[in-house]
Design a protein around this motif. Structure first.
Motif, PDB file in Angstrom:
ATOM      1  N   UNK A 115     -79.658-110.772  28.312  1.00 22.88           N
ATOM      2  CA  UNK A 115     -79.148-110.094  27.114  1.00 22.88           C
ATOM      3  C   UNK A 115     -77.962-110.851  26.516  1.00 22.88           C
ATOM      4  N   UNK A 116     -77.153-111.476  27.335  1.00 20.59           N
ATOM      5  CA  UNK A 116     -76.039-112.284  26.818  1.00 20.59           C
ATOM      6  C   UNK A 116     -76.563-113.478  26.034  1.00 20.59           C
ATOM      7  N   UNK A 117     -77.601-114.108  26.546  1.00 23.71           N
ATOM      8  CA  UNK A 117     -78.175-115.257  25.840  1.00 23.71           C
ATOM      9  C   UNK A 117     -78.803-114.833  24.518  1.00 23.71           C
ATOM     10  N   UNK A 118     -79.425-113.651  24.499  1.00 21.65           N
ATOM     11  CA  UNK A 118     -79.986-113.159  23.234  1.00 21.65           C
ATOM     12  C   UNK A 118     -78.872-112.926  22.215  1.00 21.65           C
ATOM     13  N   UNK A 119     -77.756-112.386  22.664  1.00 18.23           N
ATOM     14  CA  UNK A 119     -76.646-112.099  21.759  1.00 18.23           C
ATOM     15  C   UNK A 119     -76.000-113.375  21.236  1.00 18.23           C
ATOM     16  N   UNK A 120     -76.001-114.429  22.043  1.00 18.76           N
ATOM     17  CA  UNK A 120     -75.312-115.669  21.672  1.00 18.76           C
ATOM     18  C   UNK A 120     -76.215-116.678  20.980  1.00 18.76           C
ATOM     19  N   UNK A 121     -77.512-116.488  21.065  1.00 19.23           N
ATOM     20  CA  UNK A 121     -78.452-117.492  20.554  1.00 19.23           C
ATOM     21  C   UNK A 121     -78.495-117.492  19.031  1.00 19.23           C
ATOM     22  N   UNK A 122     -78.332-118.667  18.438  1.00 18.58           N
ATOM     23  CA  UNK A 122     -78.511-118.744  16.988  1.00 18.58           C
ATOM     24  C   UNK A 122     -79.992-118.603  16.644  1.00 18.58           C
ATOM     25  N   UNK A 123     -80.257-117.971  15.519  1.00 19.64           N
ATOM     26  CA  UNK A 123     -81.647-117.788  15.077  1.00 19.64           C
ATOM     27  C   UNK A 123     -81.794-118.480  13.734  1.00 19.64           C
ATOM     28  N   UNK A 124     -82.668-119.408  13.524  1.00 25.21           N
ATOM     29  CA  UNK A 124     -83.513-120.000  14.566  1.00 25.21           C
ATOM     30  C   UNK A 124     -82.683-120.923  15.448  1.00 25.21           C
ATOM     31  N   UNK A 125     -83.177-121.170  16.626  1.00 28.27           N
ATOM     32  CA  UNK A 125     -82.462-122.024  17.554  1.00 28.27           C
ATOM     33  C   UNK A 125     -83.354-122.476  18.686  1.00 28.27           C
ATOM     34  N   UNK A 126     -82.759-123.150  19.651  1.00 29.18           N
ATOM     35  CA  UNK A 126     -83.545-123.716  20.747  1.00 29.18           C
ATOM     36  C   UNK A 126     -83.993-122.686  21.789  1.00 29.18           C
ATOM     37  N   UNK A 127     -83.444-121.476  21.725  1.00 30.81           N
ATOM     38  CA  UNK A 127     -83.778-120.459  22.716  1.00 30.81           C
ATOM     39  C   UNK A 127     -84.773-119.470  22.119  1.00 30.81           C
ATOM     40  N   UNK A 128     -85.845-119.231  22.854  1.00 32.08           N
ATOM     41  CA  UNK A 128     -86.871-118.276  22.441  1.00 32.08           C
ATOM     42  C   UNK A 128     -86.397-116.866  22.796  1.00 32.08           C
ATOM     43  N   UNK A 129     -85.852-116.158  21.817  1.00 31.15           N
ATOM     44  CA  UNK A 129     -85.316-114.829  22.091  1.00 31.15           C
ATOM     45  C   UNK A 129     -86.406-113.822  22.442  1.00 31.15           C
ATOM     46  N   UNK A 130     -87.619-114.058  21.978  1.00 35.17           N
ATOM     47  CA  UNK A 130     -88.724-113.172  22.366  1.00 35.17           C
ATOM     48  C   UNK A 130     -88.965-113.280  23.871  1.00 35.17           C
ATOM     49  N   UNK A 131     -88.930-114.495  24.385  1.00 36.05           N
ATOM     50  CA  UNK A 131     -89.096-114.704  25.824  1.00 36.05           C
ATOM     51  C   UNK A 131     -87.929-114.076  26.590  1.00 36.05           C
ATOM     52  N   UNK A 132     -86.724-114.209  26.064  1.00 34.58           N
ATOM     53  CA  UNK A 132     -85.570-113.600  26.720  1.00 34.58           C
ATOM     54  C   UNK A 132     -85.726-112.080  26.792  1.00 34.58           C
ATOM     55  N   UNK A 133     -86.259-111.486  25.734  1.00 33.34           N
ATOM     56  CA  UNK A 133     -86.481-110.044  25.740  1.00 33.34           C
ATOM     57  C   UNK A 133     -87.521-109.667  26.793  1.00 33.34           C
ATOM     58  N   UNK A 134     -88.574-110.470  26.924  1.00 36.08           N
ATOM     59  CA  UNK A 134     -89.579-110.220  27.962  1.00 36.08           C
ATOM     60  C   UNK A 134     -88.942-110.277  29.348  1.00 36.08           C
ATOM     61  N   UNK A 135     -88.085-111.271  29.558  1.00 37.86           N
ATOM     62  CA  UNK A 135     -87.412-111.412  30.855  1.00 37.86           C
ATOM     63  C   UNK A 135     -86.458-110.246  31.106  1.00 37.86           C
ATOM     64  N   UNK A 136     -85.758-109.801  30.070  1.00 38.49           N
ATOM     65  CA  UNK A 136     -84.866-108.648  30.210  1.00 38.49           C
ATOM     66  C   UNK A 136     -85.662-107.390  30.542  1.00 38.49           C
ATOM     67  N   UNK A 137     -86.790-107.211  29.877  1.00 41.38           N
ATOM     68  CA  UNK A 137     -87.643-106.046  30.154  1.00 41.38           C
ATOM     69  C   UNK A 137     -88.168-106.091  31.590  1.00 41.38           C
ATOM     70  N   UNK A 138     -88.550-107.276  32.041  1.00 41.12           N
ATOM     71  CA  UNK A 138     -89.032-107.396  33.417  1.00 41.12           C
ATOM     72  C   UNK A 138     -87.910-107.086  34.402  1.00 41.12           C
ATOM     73  N   UNK A 139     -86.695-107.516  34.088  1.00 35.51           N
ATOM     74  CA  UNK A 139     -85.565-107.206  34.962  1.00 35.51           C
ATOM     75  C   UNK A 139     -85.356-105.693  35.051  1.00 35.51           C
ATOM     76  N   UNK A 140     -85.496-104.989  33.936  1.00 34.82           N
ATOM     77  CA  UNK A 140     -85.382-103.517  33.965  1.00 34.82           C
ATOM     78  C   UNK A 140     -86.431-102.926  34.903  1.00 34.82           C
ATOM     79  N   UNK A 141     -87.663-103.417  34.793  1.00 38.42           N
ATOM     80  CA  UNK A 141     -88.730-102.928  35.676  1.00 38.42           C
ATOM     81  C   UNK A 141     -88.414-103.232  37.137  1.00 38.42           C
ATOM     82  N   UNK A 142     -87.871-104.415  37.395  1.00 38.06           N
ATOM     83  CA  UNK A 142     -87.504-104.786  38.763  1.00 38.06           C
ATOM     84  C   UNK A 142     -86.419-103.865  39.302  1.00 38.06           C
TER      85      UNK A 142
END
Length: 163
Positions: A115-142
């Motif tokens: 979530x920190x990386x999503x907040x800091x990532x410029x859009x558009x930018x080198x970080x795939x924020x959609x993927x970060x959201x998927x990873x954050x959602x998986x962490x919630x499930x974990x």
């Protein structure tokens, strides 16, 4: 993002991810004959996959892993096995409870990383924020999975109604 701060931040999380991957594998191995074994193996696989996702992200940003930090995470998990649990030669149910608590804290840290990386990532930018959201959602499930496992272990070890 500030390059130096990002490099330090991601490498610190790599150390934590290494610890979490090792710990989750240890928990899964310790309970390989239980009814929860498939769930624990899946959790360990997901946590190892999250570590690989972090490494891929670091590579895409041109950030080299600092091996001493990753090794430190590996060593920390091994040292944590030496904690006193009321038994000398075999695992105690307390070991499971404390390990699940530690794993839960690590997963929460990982969630906060994404979530920190999503907040800091410029859009558009080198970080795939959609993927970060998927990873954050998986962490919630974990976290939910570990909390359920923890409740079961605490009930079995500490006994209902004894507190």
């Amino acid at each position: 993002m500030h390059d130096k701060a990002l490099r330090i931040y991601l490498n610190d999380h790599l150390a934590g991810a290494t610890t979490g991957a090792e710990l989750s594998r240890r928990i899964a191995r310790a309970h390989d004959s239980s009814g929860r074994a498939p769930e624990l193996r899946r959790l360990a696989e997901d946590i190892a996959d999250d570590r690989r996702s972090l490494l891929a992200l670091m590579e895409s940003l041109g950030i080299a892993p600092q091996q001493y930090k990753a090794c430190g995470g590996w060593v920390a998990e091994k040292i944590a096995r030496l904690k006193l649990n009321g038994r000398v030669r075999r695992r105690s149910g307390l070991s499971t409870i404390v390990e699940l608590e530690t794993l839960r804290m690590g997963i929460q840290g990982k969630y906060l990383l994404w979530t920190a990386l999503m907040a800091a990532a410029p859009v558009p930018g080198p970080i795939d924020t959609t993927r970060l959201q998927e990873l954050a959602d998986r962490a919630k499930d974990q976290m939910e999975t570990v909390e359920a496992l923890h409740r079961t272990a605490a009930g079995a070890v500490l006994g209902e109604g004894r507190i």
